[in-house]
Design a protein around this motif. Structure first.
Motif, PDB file in Angstrom:
ATOM      1  N   TYR A 167       0.872  -1.185   0.000  1.00  0.00           N
ATOM      2  CA  TYR A 167       0.000   0.000   0.000  1.00  0.00           C
ATOM      3  C   TYR A 167       0.898   1.220   0.000  1.00  0.00           C
ATOM      4  CZ  TYR A 167      -3.953  -2.931   1.365  1.00  0.00           C
ATOM      5  OH  TYR A 167      -4.941  -3.879   1.413  1.00  0.00           O
ATOM      6  N   THR A 168       0.718   2.088  -0.964  1.00  0.00           N
ATOM      7  CA  THR A 168       1.441   3.349  -0.951  1.00  0.00           C
ATOM      8  C   THR A 168       0.582   4.334  -0.171  1.00  0.00           C
ATOM      9  OG1 THR A 168       2.548   2.877  -3.037  1.00  0.00           O
ATOM     10  CG2 THR A 168       2.392   5.191  -2.388  1.00  0.00           C
ATOM     11  N   ASP A 169       1.004   4.584   1.068  1.00  0.00           N
ATOM     12  CA  ASP A 169       0.186   5.445   1.927  1.00  0.00           C
ATOM     13  C   ASP A 169       0.860   6.784   2.226  1.00  0.00           C
ATOM     14  OD1 ASP A 169       2.163   4.479   3.567  1.00  0.00           O
ATOM     15  OD2 ASP A 169       0.847   4.088   5.280  1.00  0.00           O
ATOM     16  N   VAL A 170       1.977   7.042   1.555  1.00  0.00           N
ATOM     17  CA  VAL A 170       2.617   8.355   1.644  1.00  0.00           C
ATOM     18  C   VAL A 170       2.871   8.809   0.221  1.00  0.00           C
ATOM     19  CG1 VAL A 170       4.629   9.654   2.429  1.00  0.00           C
ATOM     20  CG2 VAL A 170       3.794   7.719   3.791  1.00  0.00           C
ATOM     21  N   ASP A 171       2.207   9.869  -0.191  1.00  0.00           N
ATOM     22  CA  ASP A 171       2.273  10.234  -1.604  1.00  0.00           C
ATOM     23  C   ASP A 171       1.618  11.595  -1.823  1.00  0.00           C
ATOM     24  OD1 ASP A 171       2.309   9.190  -4.629  1.00  0.00           O
ATOM     25  OD2 ASP A 171       0.379  10.124  -4.227  1.00  0.00           O
ATOM     26  N   ASP A 172       2.032  12.269  -2.896  1.00  0.00           N
ATOM     27  CA  ASP A 172       1.491  13.590  -3.231  1.00  0.00           C
ATOM     28  C   ASP A 172      -0.029  13.588  -3.307  1.00  0.00           C
ATOM     29  OD1 ASP A 172       4.085  14.373  -3.453  1.00  0.00           O
ATOM     30  OD2 ASP A 172       4.122  14.476  -5.642  1.00  0.00           O
ATOM     31  N   LYS A 173      -0.570  12.576  -3.975  1.00  0.00           N
ATOM     32  CA  LYS A 173      -2.031  12.552  -4.186  1.00  0.00           C
ATOM     33  C   LYS A 173      -2.788  12.385  -2.870  1.00  0.00           C
ATOM     34  CE  LYS A 173      -2.097   9.190  -7.241  1.00  0.00           C
ATOM     35  NZ  LYS A 173      -0.660   8.921  -7.434  1.00  0.00           N
ATOM     36  N   ILE A 174      -2.186  11.610  -1.978  1.00  0.00           N
ATOM     37  CA  ILE A 174      -2.825  11.419  -0.669  1.00  0.00           C
ATOM     38  C   ILE A 174      -2.801  12.723   0.109  1.00  0.00           C
ATOM     39  CG2 ILE A 174      -2.645  10.232   1.546  1.00  0.00           C
ATOM     40  CD1 ILE A 174      -1.415   7.853  -0.059  1.00  0.00           C
ATOM     41  N   ILE A 175      -1.661  13.391   0.061  1.00  0.00           N
ATOM     42  CA  ILE A 175      -1.526  14.658   0.775  1.00  0.00           C
ATOM     43  C   ILE A 175      -2.529  15.675   0.231  1.00  0.00           C
ATOM     44  CG2 ILE A 175       0.020  16.623   1.143  1.00  0.00           C
ATOM     45  CD1 ILE A 175       2.332  14.454   1.117  1.00  0.00           C
ATOM     46  N   LYS A 176      -2.654  15.694  -1.076  1.00  0.00           N
ATOM     47  CA  LYS A 176      -3.589  16.619  -1.709  1.00  0.00           C
ATOM     48  C   LYS A 176      -5.029  16.313  -1.276  1.00  0.00           C
ATOM     49  CE  LYS A 176      -4.632  18.445  -6.340  1.00  0.00           C
ATOM     50  NZ  LYS A 176      -5.776  17.706  -6.895  1.00  0.00           N
ATOM     51  N   ALA A 177      -5.378  15.036  -1.360  1.00  0.00           N
ATOM     52  CA  ALA A 177      -6.737  14.645  -0.978  1.00  0.00           C
ATOM     53  C   ALA A 177      -6.997  14.947   0.488  1.00  0.00           C
ATOM     54  CB  ALA A 177      -6.953  13.158  -1.266  1.00  0.00           C
ATOM     55  N   ALA A 178      -5.990  14.732   1.328  1.00  0.00           N
ATOM     56  CA  ALA A 178      -6.149  14.972   2.759  1.00  0.00           C
ATOM     57  C   ALA A 178      -6.319  16.459   3.047  1.00  0.00           C
ATOM     58  CB  ALA A 178      -4.953  14.408   3.515  1.00  0.00           C
ATOM     59  N   ASN A 179      -5.529  17.272   2.351  1.00  0.00           N
ATOM     60  CA  ASN A 179      -5.645  18.717   2.553  1.00  0.00           C
ATOM     61  C   ASN A 179      -7.022  19.203   2.165  1.00  0.00           C
ATOM     62  OD1 ASN A 179      -2.170  19.489   1.716  1.00  0.00           O
ATOM     63  ND2 ASN A 179      -3.160  18.925   3.627  1.00  0.00           N
ATOM     64  N   GLU A 180      -7.522  18.656   1.064  1.00  0.00           N
ATOM     65  CA  GLU A 180      -8.859  19.063   0.612  1.00  0.00           C
ATOM     66  C   GLU A 180      -9.929  18.652   1.611  1.00  0.00           C
ATOM     67  OE1 GLU A 180      -9.180  17.429  -3.298  1.00  0.00           O
ATOM     68  OE2 GLU A 180      -7.782  18.906  -4.146  1.00  0.00           O
ATOM     69  N   ALA A 181      -9.735  17.476   2.193  1.00  0.00           N
ATOM     70  CA  ALA A 181     -10.722  16.966   3.146  1.00  0.00           C
ATOM     71  C   ALA A 181     -10.417  17.443   4.566  1.00  0.00           C
ATOM     72  CB  ALA A 181     -10.751  15.446   3.094  1.00  0.00           C
ATOM     73  N   LYS A 182      -9.369  18.237   4.694  1.00  0.00           N
ATOM     74  CA  LYS A 182      -8.909  18.702   6.002  1.00  0.00           C
ATOM     75  C   LYS A 182      -8.727  17.537   6.978  1.00  0.00           C
ATOM     76  CE  LYS A 182     -10.869  23.397   5.808  1.00  0.00           C
ATOM     77  NZ  LYS A 182     -10.250  23.561   4.489  1.00  0.00           N
ATOM     78  N   GLU A 183      -8.034  16.544   6.494  1.00  0.00           N
ATOM     79  CA  GLU A 183      -7.787  15.346   7.290  1.00  0.00           C
ATOM     80  C   GLU A 183      -6.304  15.097   7.373  1.00  0.00           C
ATOM     81  OE1 GLU A 183      -9.499  11.278   7.101  1.00  0.00           O
ATOM     82  OE2 GLU A 183     -10.950  12.230   5.757  1.00  0.00           O
ATOM     83  N   ASP A 184      -5.938  14.225   8.276  1.00  0.00           N
ATOM     84  CA  ASP A 184      -4.544  13.820   8.363  1.00  0.00           C
ATOM     85  C   ASP A 184      -4.253  12.824   7.249  1.00  0.00           C
ATOM     86  OD1 ASP A 184      -1.940  13.330   9.665  1.00  0.00           O
ATOM     87  OD2 ASP A 184      -2.797  11.318   9.904  1.00  0.00           O
ATOM     88  N   PRO A 185      -3.185  13.035   6.480  1.00  0.00           N
ATOM     89  CA  PRO A 185      -2.907  12.154   5.327  1.00  0.00           C
ATOM     90  C   PRO A 185      -2.790  10.673   5.700  1.00  0.00           C
ATOM     91  CG  PRO A 185      -1.501  14.086   5.253  1.00  0.00           C
ATOM     92  CD  PRO A 185      -2.215  14.137   6.564  1.00  0.00           C
ATOM     93  N   ILE A 186      -2.106  10.398   6.772  1.00  0.00           N
ATOM     94  CA  ILE A 186      -1.937   8.993   7.162  1.00  0.00           C
ATOM     95  C   ILE A 186      -3.281   8.378   7.553  1.00  0.00           C
ATOM     96  CG2 ILE A 186      -0.846   7.439   8.838  1.00  0.00           C
ATOM     97  CD1 ILE A 186       1.194   8.491   6.918  1.00  0.00           C
ATOM     98  N   ALA A 187      -4.124   9.172   8.192  1.00  0.00           N
ATOM     99  CA  ALA A 187      -5.446   8.684   8.592  1.00  0.00           C
ATOM    100  C   ALA A 187      -6.320   8.450   7.368  1.00  0.00           C
ATOM    101  CB  ALA A 187      -6.117   9.677   9.533  1.00  0.00           C
ATOM    102  N   LEU A 188      -6.210   9.370   6.407  1.00  0.00           N
ATOM    103  CA  LEU A 188      -6.993   9.204   5.178  1.00  0.00           C
ATOM    104  C   LEU A 188      -6.551   7.940   4.440  1.00  0.00           C
ATOM    105  CD1 LEU A 188      -8.469  11.571   2.780  1.00  0.00           C
ATOM    106  CD2 LEU A 188      -6.616  10.269   1.760  1.00  0.00           C
TER     107      LEU A 188
END
Length: 493
Positions: free
Chosen positions: A71-92
């Motif tokens: 599972y790639t759980d650290v990545d630009d797209k995750i960070i972007k999605a997390a920022n948009e959802a105002k969530e923690d990237p690792i949690a998302l």
RNA sequence: GGCGGCAUAGCCAAGUGGUAAGGCAAGGGUCUGCAAAACCCUCAUCCCCCGGUUCGAAUCCGGGUGCCGCCUCCA
């Protein structure tokens, strides 16, 4: 008879090559898993189903397979999605890992033996980057670390591209140099930016670049050289190319002996993409179609070939699954709890398994294997309904043997995992729910028709049949009584 | 522009030198009170086009046409 030798198309050599395990009887396979920033879609599902089937077949052939899918759980797209959802990237990412696991379980995909995450592999990633710097293959610049592609002679050997073409062919795209020595150098480590997950490293706080995680995880769980590496076609460049460069520059060894790439799935010719807004989630597809029917649909085309997702093909797949399960149900009914004694069999039941094996051994020819299945089920039906021999015990024994073959085939392909009667009932329930069929009305109709039949009032019986058919309900009279099924297409008359 | 893939019946799809698997659909038949299911039969003289190699090619080579993918995040 010896089982057929397995040959696999290796992207590196652009041809089929014999499978020679590094360790006799064992195989290590690494499949690039999802970047978990959203739900798994049917394109992902197709690729993962292909490799799931390949792993099942290799085990069927007796190999002890170690199957790793990350599972790639650290990545630009995750960070972007997390920022948009105002969530923690690792949690998302953790959330979408759970969703992925639920969806793929529903598709009957085997859990890999190991499903490593980037966030759990940081020390190994840092170690491999340090090694690359020490060997002069990578350089730190600011808080970043880059891989120096021009120093690695084997670069682009997988994708058969040319470095200068890549640079000059970049077209309108801006070639961002940043602090890189060459525009094609790629990041192994990215300096932390505010609001991003980061870890301590010799280069300051930061996080891994794309690619490097697979090099670290595959080495950790399969060793520096392993047997098979799989992924979608689109990963050949840059992902797998970069993986090879990093791993081989660090270890001095061949990363993997055979590179396998699965073809794309499109939506009736149209590429599935977010910008077109036509991404079909696996979850939604499974609302429409039975999981095994979807799997069967995936298997109707060779794994390296493009596959077009369409309602027609899906409906065909479900029709076919119904045929298989109806056959198995009928056979179960016939042989359940009976003893047919010992003795000769009719025909050669094993031949269907040999056919399946031969197809699968030849670069996992899924459609060829399905062809063998057709022969097997035809034989099952013939023996059940129109036995060509009078010896009932022999027919019974042969049915048992064929049913056993079907079970072996199901192990190799991942089909027919359900109890036939359960599958058939579940399918009907789903159709009933989807079409809003009034079951009480159907039952009443069948009862009324039965009365009419007993009274020899066939006109009335046929009227009721037609009435139910208009509701897409087909009546079936069997020796065991009257049952019914739902027609998937609208009646034409 | 660079690299790669694909073009086989109404539809889906195997087959990569020895004379077109399989499935869906369609038509006929057996069975059935009628149906359904199942089974049987029929359904590509031909594999995008043009050349070539060969005793022989859908399969190899050359040229052409069409479609698609990667080269930027992507299974």
């Amino acid at each position: 008879m010896a089982p057929p030798d397995i040959r696999i198309f290796n992207t590196m050599q652009q041809t089929k090559v014999p499978l020679v395990p590094l360790n006799p009887g064992k195989l290590g396979i690494y499949v690039c898993g999802p970047t978990v920033y959203s739900w798994v879609h049917i394109g992902n599902a197709r690729t993962f189903t292909s490799f799931d089937t390949i792993v099942r077949y290799l085990r069927f052939r007796g190999f002890e397979v170690r199957y790793v899918r990350n599972y790639t759980d650290v990545d630009d797209k995750i960070i972007k999605a997390a920022n948009e959802a105002k969530e923690d990237p690792i949690a998302l990412a953790a959330h979408f890992i759970r969703e992925f696991e639920a969806d793929t379980k529903a598709l009957h995909l085997l859990p890999p033996d190991v499903s490593p995450k980037v966030s759990d592999t940081i020390p190994e990633i840092v170690a491999i980057i340090e090694k690359l710097i020490a060997r002069g293959a990578a350089y730190a610049a600011g808080g970043d670390v880059y891989f120096e592609v021009r120093k690695y002679p084997g670069y682009l050997k997988l994708s058969k591209k040319n470095l200068d073409d890549l640079v000059s062919g970049a077209g309108e795209r801006e070639l961002v140099l940043d602090s890189k020595k060459d525009p094609m150098d790629f990041a192994l480590w990215k300096a932390a930016k505010p609001g991003e997950p980061s870890w301590d490293s010799p280069w300051g706080k930061g996080r891994p670049g794309w690619h490097i995680e697979c090099s670290a995880m595959s080495a950790k769980y399969l060793g520096e050289t392993f047997d098979l590496h799989g992924g979608g076609l689109d990963l050949i460049f840059p992902h797998h190319e970069n993986e090879i460069a990093q791993s081989e520059a660090a270890s001095g060894k061949t990363l993997c002996n055979c590179w396998m790439h699965g073809g794309f799935l499109d939506l009736e010719g149209a590429k599935m993409s977010k910008s077109l807004g036509n991404v079909v989630r696996l979850r939604d597809a499974l609302q429409q179609v039975d999981a095994e029917a979807l799997r069967f649909f995936f298997l109707t085309t060779h794994y390296r070939q493009a596959l077009s997702f369409s309602d027609k093909q899906l409906a065909d797949a479900e029709t076919r699954m119904e045929y298989f399960y109806e056959t198995l149900r009928k056979v179960d009914e016939r042989v359940e709890g009976k003893d047919f004694g010992q003795g000769a069999l009719h025909g050669d039941p094993e031949r269907f398994l040999r056919e399946l094996d031969e197809a699968m051994a030849d670069d996992f020819n899924f459609p060829g294997a399905l062809g063998a299945l057709s022969g097997l089920f035809n034989e099952l039906n013939q023996l059940t309904d129109k036995p060509p021999v009078k010896d009932k015990a022999m027919v019974g024994r042969t049915l048992l043997a064929l049913r056993d073959i079907a079970k072996k085939a199901s192990l190799a392909l991942g089909l027919f995992e359900d109890k036939p009667s359960d599958w058939l009932l579940r399918r009907r329930d789903r159709q009933v729910a989807r079409l809003g069929i009034d079951v009480a009305k159907v039952d009443a109709g069948i009862a009324a028709r039965q009365e009419a039949r007993v009274a020899k009032n066939f006109q009335e019986a046929d009227r009721i049949r037609a009435e139910l058919k208009a509701m897409r309900v087909e009546i079936m009279d069997t020796p065991a009584g009257t049952s019914w099924k739902v027609l998937s297409e609208l009646p034409t008359t």
